[in-house]
Design a protein around this motif. Sequence first.
Motif, PDB file in Angstrom:
ATOM      1  N   ARG A 120       3.459  80.187  46.949  1.00  6.95           N
ATOM      2  CA  ARG A 120       2.783  81.239  46.185  1.00  6.95           C
ATOM      3  C   ARG A 120       2.696  80.875  44.710  1.00  6.95           C
ATOM      4  O   ARG A 120       1.646  81.033  44.084  1.00  6.95           O
ATOM      5  N   ALA A 121       3.798  80.399  44.156  1.00  4.37           N
ATOM      6  CA  ALA A 121       3.816  80.024  42.739  1.00  4.37           C
ATOM      7  C   ALA A 121       2.832  78.901  42.453  1.00  4.37           C
ATOM      8  O   ALA A 121       2.135  78.920  41.432  1.00  4.37           O
ATOM      9  N   GLU A 122       2.746  77.929  43.356  1.00  4.97           N
ATOM     10  CA  GLU A 122       1.824  76.810  43.154  1.00  4.97           C
ATOM     11  C   GLU A 122       0.366  77.269  43.220  1.00  4.97           C
ATOM     12  O   GLU A 122      -0.460  76.856  42.398  1.00  4.97           O
ATOM     13  N   LEU A 123       0.044  78.148  44.178  1.00 11.36           N
ATOM     14  CA  LEU A 123      -1.318  78.671  44.280  1.00 11.36           C
ATOM     15  C   LEU A 123      -1.710  79.457  43.027  1.00 11.36           C
ATOM     16  O   LEU A 123      -2.806  79.290  42.486  1.00 11.36           O
ATOM     17  N   LEU A 124      -0.800  80.301  42.558  1.00 14.50           N
ATOM     18  CA  LEU A 124      -1.102  81.109  41.374  1.00 14.50           C
ATOM     19  C   LEU A 124      -1.210  80.255  40.122  1.00 14.50           C
ATOM     20  O   LEU A 124      -2.072  80.501  39.273  1.00 14.50           O
ATOM     21  N   ALA A 125      -0.361  79.253  40.006  1.00 13.89           N
ATOM     22  CA  ALA A 125      -0.442  78.363  38.843  1.00 13.89           C
ATOM     23  C   ALA A 125      -1.772  77.618  38.823  1.00 13.89           C
ATOM     24  O   ALA A 125      -2.413  77.495  37.769  1.00 13.89           O
ATOM     25  N   ALA A 126      -2.213  77.150  39.963  1.00 16.38           N
ATOM     26  CA  ALA A 126      -3.497  76.447  40.041  1.00 16.38           C
ATOM     27  C   ALA A 126      -4.647  77.392  39.704  1.00 16.38           C
ATOM     28  O   ALA A 126      -5.572  77.023  38.974  1.00 16.38           O
ATOM     29  N   GLY A 127      -4.595  78.614  40.225  1.00 16.03           N
ATOM     30  CA  GLY A 127      -5.641  79.592  39.934  1.00 16.03           C
ATOM     31  C   GLY A 127      -5.689  79.972  38.467  1.00 16.03           C
ATOM     32  O   GLY A 127      -6.762  80.047  37.864  1.00 16.03           O
ATOM     33  N   ARG A 128      -4.530  80.194  37.872  1.00 13.29           N
ATOM     34  CA  ARG A 128      -4.470  80.531  36.440  1.00 13.29           C
ATOM     35  C   ARG A 128      -4.977  79.375  35.584  1.00 13.29           C
ATOM     36  O   ARG A 128      -5.697  79.581  34.603  1.00 13.29           O
ATOM     37  N   HIS A 129      -4.592  78.178  35.951  1.00 10.51           N
ATOM     38  CA  HIS A 129      -5.043  77.002  35.198  1.00 10.51           C
ATOM     39  C   HIS A 129      -6.569  76.881  35.251  1.00 10.51           C
ATOM     40  O   HIS A 129      -7.214  76.613  34.237  1.00 10.51           O
ATOM     41  N   ALA A 130      -7.152  77.082  36.435  1.00 14.63           N
ATOM     42  CA  ALA A 130      -8.611  76.993  36.583  1.00 14.63           C
ATOM     43  C   ALA A 130      -9.306  78.071  35.758  1.00 14.63           C
ATOM     44  O   ALA A 130     -10.304  77.798  35.083  1.00 14.63           O
ATOM     45  N   ASP A 138     -20.695  83.830  33.994  1.00 17.03           N
ATOM     46  CA  ASP A 138     -19.363  83.339  33.661  1.00 17.03           C
ATOM     47  C   ASP A 138     -18.316  83.843  34.638  1.00 17.03           C
ATOM     48  O   ASP A 138     -17.381  83.123  34.996  1.00 17.03           O
ATOM     49  N   LEU A 139     -18.459  85.060  35.124  1.00 20.99           N
ATOM     50  CA  LEU A 139     -17.518  85.600  36.091  1.00 20.99           C
ATOM     51  C   LEU A 139     -17.689  84.926  37.455  1.00 20.99           C
ATOM     52  O   LEU A 139     -16.703  84.623  38.125  1.00 20.99           O
ATOM     53  N   ALA A 140     -18.917  84.659  37.846  1.00 21.58           N
ATOM     54  CA  ALA A 140     -19.159  83.941  39.106  1.00 21.58           C
ATOM     55  C   ALA A 140     -18.562  82.538  39.043  1.00 21.58           C
ATOM     56  O   ALA A 140     -17.954  82.066  40.012  1.00 21.58           O
ATOM     57  N   ALA A 141     -18.681  81.884  37.892  1.00 24.31           N
ATOM     58  CA  ALA A 141     -18.086  80.550  37.726  1.00 24.31           C
ATOM     59  C   ALA A 141     -16.567  80.632  37.796  1.00 24.31           C
ATOM     60  O   ALA A 141     -15.920  79.749  38.374  1.00 24.31           O
ATOM     61  N   GLU A 142     -15.987  81.688  37.237  1.00 23.96           N
ATOM     62  CA  GLU A 142     -14.534  81.870  37.285  1.00 23.96           C
ATOM     63  C   GLU A 142     -14.061  82.073  38.723  1.00 23.96           C
ATOM     64  O   GLU A 142     -13.057  81.485  39.145  1.00 23.96           O
ATOM     65  N   ILE A 143     -14.784  82.855  39.481  1.00 25.44           N
ATOM     66  CA  ILE A 143     -14.438  83.083  40.894  1.00 25.44           C
ATOM     67  C   ILE A 143     -14.461  81.767  41.653  1.00 25.44           C
ATOM     68  O   ILE A 143     -13.524  81.434  42.383  1.00 25.44           O
ATOM     69  N   GLN A 144     -15.517  80.999  41.471  1.00 23.71           N
ATOM     70  CA  GLN A 144     -15.637  79.735  42.181  1.00 23.71           C
ATOM     71  C   GLN A 144     -14.560  78.750  41.749  1.00 23.71           C
ATOM     72  O   GLN A 144     -14.012  78.023  42.579  1.00 23.71           O
ATOM     73  N   ALA A 145     -14.216  78.728  40.464  1.00 24.15           N
ATOM     74  CA  ALA A 145     -13.189  77.794  39.976  1.00 24.15           C
ATOM     75  C   ALA A 145     -11.816  78.138  40.541  1.00 24.15           C
ATOM     76  O   ALA A 145     -11.079  77.248  40.983  1.00 24.15           O
ATOM     77  N   ASN A 177      -8.068  79.678  33.072  1.00 28.34           N
ATOM     78  CA  ASN A 177      -7.836  79.436  31.645  1.00 28.34           C
ATOM     79  C   ASN A 177      -8.671  78.270  31.130  1.00 28.34           C
ATOM     80  O   ASN A 177      -9.094  78.267  29.972  1.00 28.34           O
ATOM     81  N   ALA A 178      -8.930  77.275  31.981  1.00 26.24           N
ATOM     82  CA  ALA A 178      -9.763  76.144  31.569  1.00 26.24           C
ATOM     83  C   ALA A 178     -11.196  76.603  31.258  1.00 26.24           C
ATOM     84  O   ALA A 178     -11.834  76.093  30.356  1.00 26.24           O
ATOM     85  N   LEU A 179     -11.678  77.588  32.023  1.00 27.51           N
ATOM     86  CA  LEU A 179     -13.025  78.101  31.769  1.00 27.51           C
ATOM     87  C   LEU A 179     -13.074  78.996  30.533  1.00 27.51           C
ATOM     88  O   LEU A 179     -14.094  79.053  29.855  1.00 27.51           O
ATOM     89  N   ARG A 180     -11.996  79.685  30.272  1.00 24.84           N
ATOM     90  CA  ARG A 180     -11.959  80.609  29.134  1.00 24.84           C
ATOM     91  C   ARG A 180     -11.594  79.940  27.833  1.00 24.84           C
ATOM     92  O   ARG A 180     -11.723  80.551  26.773  1.00 24.84           O
ATOM     93  N   ALA A 181     -11.123  78.709  27.895  1.00 27.13           N
ATOM     94  CA  ALA A 181     -10.700  78.005  26.679  1.00 27.13           C
ATOM     95  C   ALA A 181     -11.893  77.791  25.757  1.00 27.13           C
ATOM     96  O   ALA A 181     -12.988  77.454  26.234  1.00 27.13           O
TER      97      ALA A 181
END
Length: 178
Positions: A159-169, A128-135, A171-175
């Motif tokens: 910077r804000a756009e990169l972080l928002a995309a990373g957080r979204h990816a 799950d952590l490897a999938a999170e890294i890749q996402a 959070n989508a896996l953790r949902a």
Amino acid sequence: MGEAGELIGVESVAAGLEVRVPDPGAMFGPVGQYLDDGAPRQPGASSSAARSLESALLIRAGVGGSADAGVYLCRAVLHVHGNVQAERLPLNLPAWGLASVWRGFELPYGLHGTVMVTGPQSEALDADLAAEIQAVCAAVAEVRAEWQDRPPVGENAARAELLAAGRHARNALRAPTA
């Protein structure tokens, strides 16, 4: 994942930089015989010292030189090139985005060159952590690809756009799935 000895990674759009996740088979699988006190032993039955040396050599090869370790999440260690300033390695935005997402805030410094991610004590990562890294790294790469057609307004917006995309990816896996 890959064959033993192979490293898998998610490449960023520019400069061929990547965040590498070692294949668990490559980290601790049968890679040859180890010699302790002169007696050869079967592959996979290595001592902790031999396993430690094996993982250190794999990390050194993965980052392209001596490695420094950074902990941004208790379940993972980011190994970065230890001689960034002298070699003038380029910024690795996927690694910076991943570390920032894990820490929960924008890191005020960049991560440069190829970065390798392992578990604590160079252990293999959970799936799950490897999938999170890749996402997260893929999300950062997608944003950078979009910038070819639509450049960001400024550095802060980028910077804000990169972080928002990373957080979204992430959070989508953790949902929770229903």
